[in-house]
Motif scaffolding. Sequence first.
Motif, PDB file in Angstrom:
ATOM      1  N   ARG A   1       6.981  13.660  -1.619  1.00  0.00           N
ATOM      2  CA  ARG A   1       6.825  12.833  -0.990  1.00  0.00           C
ATOM      3  C   ARG A   1       5.932  11.389  -1.020  1.00  0.00           C
ATOM      4  O   ARG A   1       6.655  10.382  -0.198  1.00  0.00           O
ATOM      5  N   ALA A   2       6.650  11.142  -2.035  1.00  0.00           N
ATOM      6  CA  ALA A   2       6.168   9.759  -2.795  1.00  0.00           C
ATOM      7  C   ALA A   2       7.318   9.667  -3.084  1.00  0.00           C
ATOM      8  O   ALA A   2       7.618   8.312  -2.574  1.00  0.00           O
ATOM      9  N   LEU A   3       8.408   9.842  -3.207  1.00  0.00           N
ATOM     10  CA  LEU A   3      10.097   9.356  -2.479  1.00  0.00           C
ATOM     11  C   LEU A   3      10.409   8.650  -0.988  1.00  0.00           C
ATOM     12  O   LEU A   3      10.701   7.824  -0.909  1.00  0.00           O
TER      13      LEU A   3
ATOM     14  N   LEU B   1       0.910  -1.308   0.069  1.00  0.00           N
ATOM     15  CA  LEU B   1       0.041  -0.216  -0.156  1.00  0.00           C
ATOM     16  C   LEU B   1       1.380   1.122  -0.105  1.00  0.00           C
ATOM     17  O   LEU B   1       0.300   2.317  -0.211  1.00  0.00           O
ATOM     18  N   LEU B   2       2.159   1.131   0.708  1.00  0.00           N
ATOM     19  CA  LEU B   2       3.503   2.413   0.084  1.00  0.00           C
ATOM     20  C   LEU B   2       2.906   2.642  -0.753  1.00  0.00           C
ATOM     21  O   LEU B   2       3.400   3.796  -1.948  1.00  0.00           O
ATOM     22  N   VAL B   3       3.682   1.259  -1.747  1.00  0.00           N
ATOM     23  CA  VAL B   3       3.978   1.542  -3.242  1.00  0.00           C
ATOM     24  C   VAL B   3       3.078   2.018  -3.999  1.00  0.00           C
ATOM     25  O   VAL B   3       3.238   3.053  -4.555  1.00  0.00           O
ATOM     26  N   GLY B   4       1.662   1.878  -3.875  1.00  0.00           N
ATOM     27  CA  GLY B   4       0.395   2.340  -4.460  1.00  0.00           C
ATOM     28  C   GLY B   4       0.768   3.948  -4.020  1.00  0.00           C
ATOM     29  O   GLY B   4      -0.027   4.165  -5.410  1.00  0.00           O
ATOM     30  N   LEU B   5       0.584   4.238  -2.519  1.00  0.00           N
ATOM     31  CA  LEU B   5       0.813   5.601  -2.523  1.00  0.00           C
ATOM     32  C   LEU B   5       1.518   6.286  -3.255  1.00  0.00           C
ATOM     33  O   LEU B   5       1.204   8.003  -3.385  1.00  0.00           O
ATOM     34  N   ALA B   6       2.578   6.047  -3.238  1.00  0.00           N
ATOM     35  CA  ALA B   6       3.384   6.698  -3.645  1.00  0.00           C
ATOM     36  C   ALA B   6       3.156   7.133  -4.963  1.00  0.00           C
ATOM     37  O   ALA B   6       3.840   8.209  -5.262  1.00  0.00           O
ATOM     38  N   ARG B   7       2.715   5.573  -5.714  1.00  0.00           N
ATOM     39  CA  ARG B   7       2.751   6.376  -7.662  1.00  0.00           C
ATOM     40  C   ARG B   7       1.468   6.670  -7.228  1.00  0.00           C
ATOM     41  O   ARG B   7       1.950   8.127  -8.436  1.00  0.00           O
ATOM     42  N   ALA B   8       0.685   7.522  -6.566  1.00  0.00           N
ATOM     43  CA  ALA B   8      -0.577   8.451  -6.399  1.00  0.00           C
ATOM     44  C   ALA B   8       0.254   9.206  -6.752  1.00  0.00           C
ATOM     45  O   ALA B   8      -0.391  10.667  -6.779  1.00  0.00           O
ATOM     46  N   LEU B   9       0.743   9.420  -4.933  1.00  0.00           N
ATOM     47  CA  LEU B   9       1.297  10.414  -4.933  1.00  0.00           C
ATOM     48  C   LEU B   9       1.880  11.484  -5.958  1.00  0.00           C
ATOM     49  O   LEU B   9       2.265  12.835  -5.989  1.00  0.00           O
ATOM     50  N   GLY B  10       2.849  10.012  -6.810  1.00  0.00           N
ATOM     51  CA  GLY B  10       3.726  10.924  -8.342  1.00  0.00           C
ATOM     52  C   GLY B  10       2.954  10.905  -9.237  1.00  0.00           C
ATOM     53  O   GLY B  10       3.240  12.514  -9.628  1.00  0.00           O
TER      54      GLY B  10
ATOM     55  N   ILE C   1       8.016   7.414 -10.635  1.00  0.00           N
ATOM     56  CA  ILE C   1       8.790   9.024  -9.796  1.00  0.00           C
ATOM     57  C   ILE C   1       9.213  10.015 -11.020  1.00  0.00           C
ATOM     58  O   ILE C   1       9.183  10.363 -11.061  1.00  0.00           O
ATOM     59  N   ASN C   2      10.842   8.729 -11.565  1.00  0.00           N
ATOM     60  CA  ASN C   2      11.395   9.693 -11.791  1.00  0.00           C
ATOM     61  C   ASN C   2      11.438   9.875 -13.878  1.00  0.00           C
ATOM     62  O   ASN C   2      11.709  11.010 -14.085  1.00  0.00           O
ATOM     63  N   ALA C   3      10.652   9.130 -13.966  1.00  0.00           N
ATOM     64  CA  ALA C   3      10.120   9.857 -15.617  1.00  0.00           C
ATOM     65  C   ALA C   3       9.436  11.106 -15.836  1.00  0.00           C
ATOM     66  O   ALA C   3       9.768  12.721 -15.815  1.00  0.00           O
TER      67      ALA C   3
END
Length: 1015
Positions: free
Chosen positions: A914-916, A898-907, A945-947
């Motif tokens: 915050r995503a990183l 879920l942290l991975v999913g949150l990071a993707r949504a934030l990015g 996120i890098n893209a």
Amino acid sequence: MHYALLGPLDVRDDDGAPVAVGGPRPRTLLALLLLDAGHVVPTERLLDGLYGDHPPEGAANALQSQVSRLRRRILGAPIEFHPAGYRLAVDPDDVDALRFTRLAADGRRALTAGDHARASALLHEALGLWRGPALADVDASAQAEAHATRLEGARQAAVEDRAEADIALGRAAGLTAELAALTAADPLRERLRALHMRALAAEGRQAEALRVFEETRELLADELGADPSAELTATHTAILRARPVVGGARVGVPAQFTSFVGRRADVAAVEGLLTTSRLVTVTGPGGVGKTRLAVEAARDACFVDLAAVAKPEEVPGAISTALGVRQAGLLGPADPVAQLTAALTGEDVLLILDNCEHVVDAVAHLAHRLLGAAPGLRVLATSREALGITGEALYPLTPLSVDDDAVRLFAARAAAVRAGFTVDETNADDVRRICAALDGLPLAVELAAARLRLLGVTEIADRLGDRFRLLSRGERVAAPRHQTLRAVVEWSWDLLSPAERELLGRLAVFTGAAGVDAVAHLAGLSAGETEELLVDLADKSLVQLADGRARLLETVRAFAAESLHPGEHDRLQRAHAEYFLALAREAEPALLGHGQLDAMAALNAEGGNFHAAVRWAVTADPRLALDLTTTLATYWWLRGDYAEGGPAARDLLRALPEDTEDESFVLCVSSAASIGAASTADLARATGIMAALKEPLKRSFTTVIWAMTTGPDGDNLDAPPADYPFGEDPWSRALAELGHAMVMPYTALPGPADDHLEAALEGFRAVGDRWGCGETLDELGHRAGARGDARRALDLFDEAVRLSEELGTVADSAARRCSRAEVLFVLHGPERADAEFRAALDLARRSGNSAVLAGVHRSRGALAHRSGDPVAAIACYERALDEISAGAFVADLEHGRLLVGLARALGDGGDHERALVRLDEAVEILLNHWFLPALGEAARTWAAINAGTGRWREAAGLLGLGEALAGPMPKGFDDDGDVESAVRGELGEADYAAAHDPMAALSRGEAVAVLRGLR
């Protein structure tokens, strides 16, 4: 299916087509099961119904064969085996006899409550179900005849109730002919005669009604040498006086000083009973509120408090005093009962006889005599046991609802001793805890509320383990038996026989309900002796009986436990634990086969007792506790209670000898790990035991629990794992196939996983294991989804959900409904998916599993993200973070995902910083468990996120790293293909390959090392 017994036995499918049942024996067997549909019918009762008093040798086996044949004839007949007998698991409303019984009872209740229109409708519907004599073509065994007689009697009563309701509604014109025919068929039935008279009078035919009375009086005298009943006489008098039958003067009820909370339905029910029954007894345990209910239901009655009566012979005098009856003179009768009878004759009086239990025999005899002599007398009694008089209408009063009325009562009484007190979000949980611990007993709740003068709500809740000391101050002016909680129970205890007290002491060892066999075992009695004592105790409102099981209120349990000597208590606790260990061992072999549902049901019924046995044994006998927890481990896991044994296992690991090096130790460590309570040293010892296995485990399921609580091994990412030595039985072979497929994403195993999964599914189906089939179908569904085959995935998830629901595994059902929602989103859009998510969310909350609940929110976040709404996705992911808690491998995996999913949504929402941060948290968690698919997802999210920040070359390398960790990107439901296309387009094929390919070529171990180094 629809089953009809009110006439010839008839079975119909849902389309109305008839279903052949077979000859006399199958019909009798089905009838006996249908008459107790939804309940276990003891084997002895079935054998008696099929073969009479002298069953042939091998009758039990013959019965089993009959059940099997019945299942085949009626396809899908849900006949379940239980240790005590068989249960037909159908909706009682699908059985006309049970539907009739319910409708007739509801009609009677509506009639007594004065709702004549509803009563008439219900009773007409009930009687319309009859097609002829009950059980007309069922073999005429004594048992079948008894059931038929009971049903015919209930039919007769329903006909009379329906007639009474219709007369009250002014429909007498259509009844007189019918009632005349019925009385001709049963001329001595006095209620029918009374109804016939009332119908005639309602039509203005008073003379005919009075002739019916004279004919009845003469017939009773000639045939029985008896006079007309009080009801018939009162009807005659009412017709003569041209006024209603029911009426009377009522005086003397004491005024009340407190508000009346809840019980409105109870008041209406008792009021209704008083309109149709001349003797109504409210029964229930001490402190349940019988007196207050009687006062509220009969405000204009004469109130007689019998609590102060010390001897049975004082009862008539107490009633005379309350009625104001003067003592007779020298020429009057010397007998006080005769005085009462003379005083009541010709009077319309309602008496409340309060607190009858200690003089119940005297009250019963006196009430019987007075009611027979005084037609205008009605009695409302309160007692902890029934008076036991023919015609007595019982109203068992139960405790208040602990989530509603009990809380309201606590709030009302608490506000009286602490001004301004209200139940709010700061104290509601503690108030509910108090009410639940006190079983919702009104007196106990009031005593607890009174303690708010000195204590806080939390203090009261925490101290209820010593409830008798805590609740030892009541109202000074209350009766002594109501001044303390101990006195409430003591009043009933003192009225028991030694044998009843001894049995209550043994019952105190059980938690929740207990079966008769278990109680008999601890009591050292036969089942028959135990049943008889339990019924006696239930009659005295000290034991609750339901479905052949006995339960004590917690307050009664605490008092009964105090009656045991310390040594006796320990002996009973050990016998209790050993009994339930034997029960668990007996059921364990059936948990993974065709008898799975029956075995689960048998163990489910004893959940509280298993917990109590484990809790006691952890400190008293750790080896016994270890045997219990390991024997129950498979059952707990199948139920979805993954952390059920965690607290006990945590304590056991401290108590077990250091040389415990066997399978049970592994299971103990696994259970402790499920709540994050296993030490590194314990995990290392258990890992060593599993790695050194040379022979198959005693329980193959141990490997499942071990794998799901500890996760994959990160030491062999680039080599095939060492195979555990599975047994050669079919279930173990199926598990080996499933295990092979499940570890393939983490290891260097070659070949398609689906081949192993199909073999596993075939094996689990063959042995009848719903858990194994469900796990395999779930995995196949995810793989089909990853390939983009949504329809195939939906079919697989549908079956997996069905199996988990049959098994009662709420957590699995919630998780699989989530997977189903994701497929429905692809096939039918967000509306269908949302409906499925709501169902999954409800199940997840019921499961109490934080990882499952978080998983539902995570899945909703993922679909919101895919729908182009990163704000909604972030809200879902953050809600999931609020739910998740650390624990076993599965909980940590869910946390990381879920942290991975949150990071993707934030990015994607533009908040790259915050995503990183969130992604770094995710990678730290996932690296602890080597969950390569999630690590691959984290790498691809990092690439996205890098893209988003223009770091195209780094993005290409991370996409390659994700491929090295988890294989090529799935082409199903994920949308990372857009990121890859964007990176290729920006860099060009050559530069993309230069950054991507070296990373993609890394081994899994090397990829993990690179990911760790990039953080």
